[in-house]
Design an enzyme around this catalytic site. Structure first.
Site, PDB file in Angstrom:
ATOM      1  N   ASP A 156      41.408  55.201  36.391  1.00 51.69           N
ATOM      2  CA  ASP A 156      40.001  54.816  36.500  1.00 51.69           C
ATOM      3  C   ASP A 156      39.843  53.384  36.027  1.00 51.69           C
ATOM      4  OD1 ASP A 156      39.118  57.314  37.424  1.00 51.69           O
ATOM      5  OD2 ASP A 156      38.834  58.069  35.398  1.00 51.69           O
ATOM      6  N   ASP A 194      36.161  58.555  43.082  1.00 51.33           N
ATOM      7  CA  ASP A 194      35.015  59.222  42.463  1.00 51.33           C
ATOM      8  C   ASP A 194      33.706  58.714  43.066  1.00 51.33           C
ATOM      9  OD1 ASP A 194      36.820  60.472  40.705  1.00 51.33           O
ATOM     10  OD2 ASP A 194      36.525  58.956  39.150  1.00 51.33           O
TER      11      ASP A 194
END
Length: 181
Positions: A131, A156
């Site tokens: 991430d 995401d």
């Protein structure tokens, strides 16, 4: 002909979104130290973290269960998309949203399945998700984030944006497609 064009568009969106997601993850992994953060704008940072969980670092299930769930979900999304394209006229914009959800799930599957082995820290299916997108929208006087702490990735984002769009603008399409089953 419309069915063929929709199929090609779906595949292209999935391929491009997954390629961008994986490129960004590989770039961050290759050029940044774990935990490193750089401010791009006052409300946006790139911050390299890895997590074992779902979107936004949520950890509700065992890692192998989550990875297998994602694989099944992508298979069901592919089947669902195929049935939408084959059986009736489906709005192309709705298929774009389904393609983004599929791409997001596939992008995170690749992390979980391959990154552990590729980077040498875990077995197949136990890799961590990379991430890097961080939006500390509201901070206090000490600079600590008060609102929106999750760090997430492009995959995401694809899932989240597409699901929100489906719920707001494509609810009728979703209801009709599910009631026809």
């Amino acid at each position: 002909m419309m069915k063929r064009k929709q199929s090609i568009l779906f595949a292209l969106i999935v391929i491009i979104a997954v390629a961008l997601d994986q490129w960004l993850k590989m770039y961050i992994h290759a050029h940044w130290q774990l935990g490193e953060a750089r401010e791009i704008l006052p409300f946006f940072q790139l911050c390299y973290i890895e997590n074992d969980g779902m979107a936004f670092g949520i950890e509700w299930f065992d890692k192998i269960f989550l990875t297998l769930f994602r694989i099944v979900a992508v298979g069901l999304l592919a089947w669902y998309t195929n049935s939408l394209i084959r059986k009736r006229e489906t709005r192309t914009s709705y298929l774009v949203m389904i393609a983004l959800v599929t791409a997001g799930a596939l992008g995170n599957i690749l992390d979980c399945v391959f990154y552990g082995k590729l980077f040498g820290y875990a077995d197949w299916f136990y890799g961590r998700v990379i991430d890097m997108l961080y939006f500390p929208l509201i901070t206090n006087s000490a600079g600590e984030c008060i609102f929106f702490q999750p760090v997430f990735n492009l995959a995401d984002s694809c899932i989240t944006v597409a699901v929100i769009c489906i719920l707001i603008w494509f609810r009728k399409d979703l209801d009709e497609s599910l009631s026809n089953k």
